[in-house]
Design an enzyme around this catalytic site. Structure first.
Site, PDB file in Angstrom:
ATOM      1  N   GLY A  10     -88.486  -2.248 -42.919  1.00 58.62           N
ATOM      2  CA  GLY A  10     -88.751  -1.926 -41.517  1.00 58.62           C
ATOM      3  C   GLY A  10     -89.141  -3.231 -40.837  1.00 58.62           C
ATOM      4  N   ALA A  11     -88.327  -3.634 -39.873  1.00 61.40           N
ATOM      5  CA  ALA A  11     -88.576  -4.925 -39.201  1.00 61.40           C
ATOM      6  C   ALA A  11     -88.899  -4.691 -37.730  1.00 61.40           C
ATOM      7  CB  ALA A  11     -87.364  -5.836 -39.362  1.00 61.40           C
ATOM      8  N   ASN A  13     -92.072  -3.327 -34.877  1.00 58.86           N
ATOM      9  CA  ASN A  13     -93.296  -3.967 -34.381  1.00 58.86           C
ATOM     10  C   ASN A  13     -94.248  -4.352 -35.504  1.00 58.86           C
ATOM     11  OD1 ASN A  13     -92.730  -4.047 -31.663  1.00 58.86           O
ATOM     12  ND2 ASN A  13     -93.596  -2.018 -31.267  1.00 58.86           N
ATOM     13  N   ILE A  14     -94.506  -3.393 -36.414  1.00 60.59           N
ATOM     14  CA  ILE A  14     -95.443  -3.721 -37.504  1.00 60.59           C
ATOM     15  C   ILE A  14     -94.768  -4.687 -38.483  1.00 60.59           C
ATOM     16  CG2 ILE A  14     -96.920  -2.834 -39.344  1.00 60.59           C
ATOM     17  CD1 ILE A  14     -97.109  -0.199 -37.888  1.00 60.59           C
ATOM     18  N   ASP A  34     -84.111  -4.055 -42.721  1.00 59.10           N
ATOM     19  CA  ASP A  34     -84.033  -2.980 -41.728  1.00 59.10           C
ATOM     20  C   ASP A  34     -82.609  -2.434 -41.727  1.00 59.10           C
ATOM     21  OD1 ASP A  34     -86.109  -2.363 -39.083  1.00 59.10           O
ATOM     22  OD2 ASP A  34     -84.069  -1.536 -38.975  1.00 59.10           O
ATOM     23  N   ARG A  83     -94.578   6.918 -33.164  1.00 59.25           N
ATOM     24  CA  ARG A  83     -94.930   7.957 -32.189  1.00 59.25           C
ATOM     25  C   ARG A  83     -94.694   7.518 -30.763  1.00 59.25           C
ATOM     26  NH1 ARG A  83    -100.618  10.618 -32.325  1.00 59.25           N
ATOM     27  NH2 ARG A  83    -101.368   8.604 -33.046  1.00 59.25           N
ATOM     28  N   ARG A  89     -98.237  12.890 -35.014  1.00 58.59           N
ATOM     29  CA  ARG A  89     -97.719  12.241 -36.225  1.00 58.59           C
ATOM     30  C   ARG A  89     -96.849  13.222 -37.015  1.00 58.59           C
ATOM     31  NH1 ARG A  89    -103.047  10.378 -35.931  1.00 58.59           N
ATOM     32  NH2 ARG A  89    -103.210   8.132 -35.701  1.00 58.59           N
ATOM     33  N   ILE A 119     -96.905   2.608 -44.720  1.00 59.78           N
ATOM     34  CA  ILE A 119     -97.590   2.737 -43.417  1.00 59.78           C
ATOM     35  C   ILE A 119     -96.938   3.834 -42.572  1.00 59.78           C
ATOM     36  CG2 ILE A 119     -98.323   1.499 -41.331  1.00 59.78           C
ATOM     37  CD1 ILE A 119     -98.249  -1.096 -42.751  1.00 59.78           C
ATOM     38  N   HIS A 176    -105.034  10.618 -42.502  1.00 63.16           N
ATOM     39  CA  HIS A 176    -104.907   9.793 -41.300  1.00 63.16           C
ATOM     40  C   HIS A 176    -104.405  10.722 -40.209  1.00 63.16           C
ATOM     41  CE1 HIS A 176    -104.233   6.351 -38.814  1.00 63.16           C
ATOM     42  NE2 HIS A 176    -102.952   6.599 -38.691  1.00 63.16           N
TER      43      HIS A 176
HETATM   44  P1  A3D Z   1     -90.918   0.440 -34.964  1.00 62.83           P
HETATM   45  O1  A3D Z   1     -91.214  -0.775 -34.165  1.00 62.83           O
HETATM   46  O2  A3D Z   1     -90.089   1.510 -34.369  1.00 62.83           O
HETATM   47  O3  A3D Z   1     -90.213  -0.035 -36.333  1.00 62.83           O
HETATM   48  C1  A3D Z   1     -89.659   0.829 -37.254  1.00 62.83           C
HETATM   49  C2  A3D Z   1     -88.438   0.162 -37.833  1.00 62.83           C
HETATM   50  O4  A3D Z   1     -87.916   0.983 -38.876  1.00 62.83           O
HETATM   51  C3  A3D Z   1     -87.286  -0.015 -36.817  1.00 62.83           C
HETATM   52  O5  A3D Z   1     -86.945  -1.378 -36.718  1.00 62.83           O
HETATM   53  C4  A3D Z   1     -86.144   0.805 -37.390  1.00 62.83           C
HETATM   54  O6  A3D Z   1     -84.872   0.227 -37.187  1.00 62.83           O
HETATM   55  C5  A3D Z   1     -86.518   0.820 -38.859  1.00 62.83           C
HETATM   56  N1  A3D Z   1     -85.879   1.894 -39.618  1.00 62.83           N
HETATM   57  C6  A3D Z   1     -85.556   3.145 -39.214  1.00 62.83           C
HETATM   58  N2  A3D Z   1     -84.952   3.811 -40.211  1.00 62.83           N
HETATM   59  C7  A3D Z   1     -84.909   2.955 -41.275  1.00 62.83           C
HETATM   60  C8  A3D Z   1     -84.421   3.070 -42.590  1.00 62.83           C
HETATM   61  N3  A3D Z   1     -83.864   4.202 -43.025  1.00 62.83           N
HETATM   62  N4  A3D Z   1     -84.552   1.998 -43.412  1.00 62.83           N
HETATM   63  C9  A3D Z   1     -85.118   0.849 -42.975  1.00 62.83           C
HETATM   64  N5  A3D Z   1     -85.586   0.676 -41.723  1.00 62.83           N
HETATM   65  C10 A3D Z   1     -85.503   1.729 -40.897  1.00 62.83           C
HETATM   66  O7  A3D Z   1     -92.264   1.133 -35.472  1.00 62.83           O
HETATM   67  P2  A3D Z   1     -93.638   0.441 -35.869  1.00 62.83           P
HETATM   68  O8  A3D Z   1     -93.360  -0.771 -36.663  1.00 62.83           O
HETATM   69  O9  A3D Z   1     -94.499   0.351 -34.662  1.00 62.83           O
HETATM   70  O10 A3D Z   1     -94.263   1.615 -36.784  1.00 62.83           O
HETATM   71  C11 A3D Z   1     -93.690   1.916 -38.027  1.00 62.83           C
HETATM   72  C12 A3D Z   1     -94.300   3.176 -38.625  1.00 62.83           C
HETATM   73  O11 A3D Z   1     -95.685   2.973 -38.864  1.00 62.83           O
HETATM   74  C13 A3D Z   1     -94.215   4.430 -37.753  1.00 62.83           C
HETATM   75  O12 A3D Z   1     -93.904   5.553 -38.555  1.00 62.83           O
HETATM   76  C14 A3D Z   1     -95.611   4.568 -37.197  1.00 62.83           C
HETATM   77  O13 A3D Z   1     -95.931   5.898 -36.831  1.00 62.83           O
HETATM   78  C15 A3D Z   1     -96.419   4.105 -38.364  1.00 62.83           C
HETATM   79  N6  A3D Z   1     -97.798   3.682 -38.079  1.00 62.83           N
HETATM   80  C16 A3D Z   1     -98.753   4.045 -38.969  1.00 62.83           C
HETATM   81  C17 A3D Z   1    -100.059   3.664 -38.778  1.00 62.83           C
HETATM   82  C18 A3D Z   1    -101.098   4.063 -39.772  1.00 62.83           C
HETATM   83  O14 A3D Z   1    -102.241   3.744 -39.604  1.00 62.83           O
HETATM   84  C19 A3D Z   1    -100.724   4.837 -40.931  1.00 62.83           C
HETATM   85  C20 A3D Z   1    -100.403   2.904 -37.657  1.00 62.83           C
HETATM   86  C21 A3D Z   1     -99.405   2.547 -36.773  1.00 62.83           C
HETATM   87  C22 A3D Z   1     -98.090   2.940 -36.987  1.00 62.83           C
END
Ligand code: A3D
Length: 320
Positions: A10-11, A13-14, A34, A83, A89, A119, A176
């Site tokens: 996953g590349a 935001n996080i 990704d 989200r 969630r 995560i 969480h």
């Molecule tokens: P975002 O910036 O959307 O990044 C997610 C990435 O996953 C995107 O680049 C997608 O292209 C990629 N992706 C989608 N499907 C696949 C796949 N099958 N294989 C590989 N990559 C894929 O999201 P984010 O980085 O902001 O957040 C990522 C996740 O963390 C989300 O589910 C959030 O809800 C979660 N999150 C959890 C917490 C906790 O404290 C647990 C906090 C914040 C976010």
């Protein structure tokens, strides 16, 4: 000694923030994976070009091929959908369960010896499913939530008492989500428990209750401000702390979603509890004594996680 390898699945935001932090801390070489073509490659190129300015030595590559994560020491999974405002969630469950299946299979085939930190939300269900799909040992698959939730709690407590965040320790247990349990009795300023600080007139029960509530809604508060996604700086920093504890065998005590096998009266469920992370992965689950209120809160949280697993099993029969 060979450099360590950190794979980030996953590349977004996080994922991008994780790559930057891991490079700055020179934790090892970094592979950003990704499904979106160009995204991990573009971020890897951009981040590589931070190296000369910031002075770090880390090879950062982007890929759409799981073969490139081969031999990773640590894998941090953020793949999936984040989200949006108004979305819980749990709404993410169906979409992200499918993602966990492909990620789990990719890890099993290419990096089965890695320490895996999940995560992706809904966290407690996704980390459980990822472990099931990957088949890795339970002590090598863990969920990041508690470090972030307690960081939020500590931040608010530090603001309340007008002290450095360095002197605040706080604990958040449970799932969480809205049912998380910030444990006030185990939260301290330099060892002084918060209830004692209330007695000393430094705050009031009402103000601490409001902080507990704000902590439980900590993710939602950021989502409603950002409008286009969820928190990513503090979630990334929290997962990096867990990765560092594993890579450096630091044996830090961190609240994480860990697999419980009887502890806290729970079996075969991932729930947020304090654990020791070292070279052996999750080396200990620490069972702390809880008062009746915290116990009841934890039970609500456990029941919510159980419900999510029932839903997962309903969606994917291979999990039943
Ligand atoms: P975002 O910036 O959307 O990044 C997610 C990435 O996953 C995107 O680049 C997608 O292209 C990629 N992706 C989608 N499907 C696949 C796949 N099958 N294989 C590989 N990559 C894929 O999201 P984010 O980085 O902001 O957040 C990522 C996740 O963390 C989300 O589910 C959030 O809800 C979660 N999150 C959890 C917490 C906790 O404290 C647990 C906090 C914040 C976010």
């Amino acid at each position: 000694m060979a450099r360590k390898k950190i794979a980030l699945i996953g590349a977004g935001n996080i994922g991008g923030t994780l790559a930057h932090l891991a490079a700055q801390k020179e934790l090892g070489d970094i592979v950003l994976f990704d499904v979106a073509e160009g995204l991990p490659q573009g971020k890897a190129l951009d981040l590589s070009q931070c190296g000369p300015v910031e002075g770090f030595d880390a090879k950062i590559t982007g890929t759409n091929d799981y073969a490139d994560i081969a031999g990773a020491d640590v894998i941090i999974v953020t793949a999936g959908v984040a989200r949006k405002p108004g979305m819980s969630r749990d709404d993410l469950l169906g979409i992200n369960l499918k993602v966990m299946k492909s990620v789990g299979e990719g890890i099993a085939a290419n990096a089965p010896d890695a320490f895996v930190i999940c995560i992706t939300n809904p966290l407690d269900a996704m980390v459980w499913a990822l472990r099931e799909f990957s088949g890795l040992p339970h002590n090598k698959v863990v969920g990041m939530a508690g470090v972030l939730d307690s960081a939020r709690f500590s931040t608010f407590l530090a603001w309340e008492f007008g002290v450095s965040v360095r002197d605040v320790t706080s604990f958040v247990l449970g799932g969480h989500g809205d049912t998380m349990v910030p444990v006030v009795e185990y939260s301290t300023v330099k060892g002084i428990p918060v209830p004692d600080l209330i007695k000393m007139g430094k705050s009031t029960q009402e103000r601490i209750d409001a902080i507990v509530k704000r902590t439980a809604n900590g993710g939602g508060e950021v989502v409603s401000l950002l409008k286009t996604g969820s928190a990513f700086y503090a979630p990334a920093a929290s997962a990096i702390a867990m990765a560092e504890s594993y890579l450096g065998d630091q044996k830090r005590v961190l609240p994480c979603a860990a697999h419980l096998e009887g502890q806290y009266g729970v079996d075969n469920l991932y729930v947020g509890v304090p654990v020791v992370i070292g070279a052996g992965g999750v080396e200990q689950v620490i069972e702390i004594e809880l008062n009746e209120q915290a116990k009841a809160g934890l039970q609500v949280s456990i029941d919510a996680v159980k419900e999510l697993l029932v839903a997962c099993k309903g969606i994917d029969s291979s999990l039943a």
